[in-house]
Design an enzyme around this catalytic site. Sequence first.
Site, PDB file in Angstrom:
ATOM      1  N   LEU A  67      -7.244  -0.088   5.079  1.00 13.01           N
ATOM      2  CA  LEU A  67      -6.911  -0.249   6.493  1.00 13.01           C
ATOM      3  C   LEU A  67      -6.644  -1.717   6.803  1.00 13.01           C
ATOM      4  CD1 LEU A  67      -6.790   1.725   8.982  1.00 13.01           C
ATOM      5  CD2 LEU A  67      -8.948   0.710   9.674  1.00 13.01           C
ATOM      6  N   ASP A  68      -7.458  -2.597   6.248  1.00 15.91           N
ATOM      7  CA  ASP A  68      -7.321  -4.049   6.451  1.00 15.91           C
ATOM      8  C   ASP A  68      -7.128  -4.694   5.083  1.00 15.91           C
ATOM      9  OD1 ASP A  68      -7.408  -6.688   7.194  1.00 15.91           O
ATOM     10  OD2 ASP A  68      -9.454  -6.644   7.974  1.00 15.91           O
ATOM     11  N   ASN A 114       0.844   7.669   1.716  1.00 17.84           N
ATOM     12  CA  ASN A 114       1.265   6.267   1.690  1.00 17.84           C
ATOM     13  C   ASN A 114       1.690   5.877   0.286  1.00 17.84           C
ATOM     14  OD1 ASN A 114      -0.438   3.899   0.397  1.00 17.84           O
ATOM     15  ND2 ASN A 114      -1.904   5.537   0.918  1.00 17.84           N
ATOM     16  N   ARG A 115       2.659   4.990   0.246  1.00 20.08           N
ATOM     17  CA  ARG A 115       3.060   4.353  -1.007  1.00 20.08           C
ATOM     18  C   ARG A 115       3.195   2.846  -0.748  1.00 20.08           C
ATOM     19  NH1 ARG A 115       7.698   7.813  -0.090  1.00 20.08           N
ATOM     20  NH2 ARG A 115       9.403   6.692   0.961  1.00 20.08           N
ATOM     21  N   ASN A 178     -10.263  -1.529  -8.105  1.00 17.88           N
ATOM     22  CA  ASN A 178      -9.384  -0.397  -7.809  1.00 17.88           C
ATOM     23  C   ASN A 178      -8.465  -0.146  -9.001  1.00 17.88           C
ATOM     24  OD1 ASN A 178      -7.640   1.508  -6.792  1.00 17.88           O
ATOM     25  ND2 ASN A 178      -7.117   0.384  -4.934  1.00 17.88           N
ATOM     26  N   SER A 181      -5.118   3.619  -7.592  1.00 23.45           N
ATOM     27  CA  SER A 181      -3.991   3.803  -6.682  1.00 23.45           C
ATOM     28  C   SER A 181      -2.823   4.411  -7.452  1.00 23.45           C
ATOM     29  CB  SER A 181      -3.558   2.467  -6.076  1.00 23.45           C
ATOM     30  OG  SER A 181      -2.325   2.626  -5.390  1.00 23.45           O
ATOM     31  N   ASN A 183       0.178   4.115  -6.510  1.00 27.41           N
ATOM     32  CA  ASN A 183       1.368   3.414  -6.029  1.00 27.41           C
ATOM     33  C   ASN A 183       1.688   2.129  -6.781  1.00 27.41           C
ATOM     34  OD1 ASN A 183       1.695   5.373  -3.953  1.00 27.41           O
ATOM     35  ND2 ASN A 183       0.061   4.363  -2.815  1.00 27.41           N
ATOM     36  N   GLY A 274      -6.678  12.309   3.635  1.00 21.98           N
ATOM     37  CA  GLY A 274      -6.989  13.121   4.797  1.00 21.98           C
ATOM     38  C   GLY A 274      -7.664  14.423   4.416  1.00 21.98           C
TER      39      GLY A 274
END
Length: 344
Positions: A67-68, A114-115, A178, A181, A183, A274
């Site tokens: 988010l940030d 999201n990508r 991480n 991901s 992406n 989600g």
Amino acid sequence: MLNALYPLFRPALFSMDAEDAHHFTLNNLLRAHRMGLGSCIGNRIAEDPHTVMGVRFPNPVGLAAGLDKDGAYIDGLAALGFGFIEVGTVTPRAQPGNPRPRMFRLPQADALINRMGFNNGGVDAFVANVRASRWKAEGGVLGLNIGKNADTPIERANDDYLYCLERVYPHASYVTVNISSPNTKNLRQLQGASELDSLLSSLKDAQQRLADQHKRYVPLALKIAPDLDADQIGNIGDALVRHKIDGVIATNTTISREAVKGLPHAEEAGGLSGRPVFEASTRVVRALRGVVGDAVPVIGVGGIFGGADARAKIEAGASLVQLYSGLIYRGPALVRECAAALRG
């Protein structure tokens, strides 16, 4: 006040491009904080301390990374009542991420795709933002999430993680690595047995050296994907225990589209988050707990949209939970609801 108003604001936000709405919300949250309106936008949540990874968390409900990304909005987000905030993912050098549009809502499924591609201003700017945070200076629990640059060959990924760890270590309550991901090309290869052994060994050596240098032990957590079979979960769990990693975050976004077939944007490339990822992420939490026992605490994230969802993560074996997509759909009332469900 914001808890009551968010359902009224949401249609306007959802009429905007998803990424534009994201920045609009964060900028206004921070602006309200700086104007001294924290009591109007904030959640006052009763203390419910949990000690995990050797860190005291004021309550077990945190904000997930993503988010940030640059740590620029920490103080505004802190007003929402989180027990801890995780910012990033940050990479050694600034990078723009993938071309826009790169974030999509699937409201029929309470989901996002999201990508983004680890868009961020680089680790030096990130650290400057973290150091400027009043909330962190006052003792807020802050996780710093690190990754690799898109143009770094996967064979040299360890170098990027070590570079970031060196720079964020003095400023972190804990550091998240991480490797999950979808992406960043080939990133999930680092979840393979030999690659993971190499990375974790290097990180633990660096962690010990940095702990000696700074006279402070900062825990390391690994963030993993939901798209793992039992053998992969077993191998990862064994590696976490063997290398004495302090925590594991389960999970990141999924590449599966089974739950959103036929919906607008369902075939967009990227990670799905989600409500549709709830079952898969909870399955990984439960399976990991079965492998690691009490040796490695699990932080549960993925598809939490209410207090019952947060409780289900804990019952599956998580020690703490994190929110992201549910916050977009439900607003800050979700933080209070989850904290209340987990209290006591």
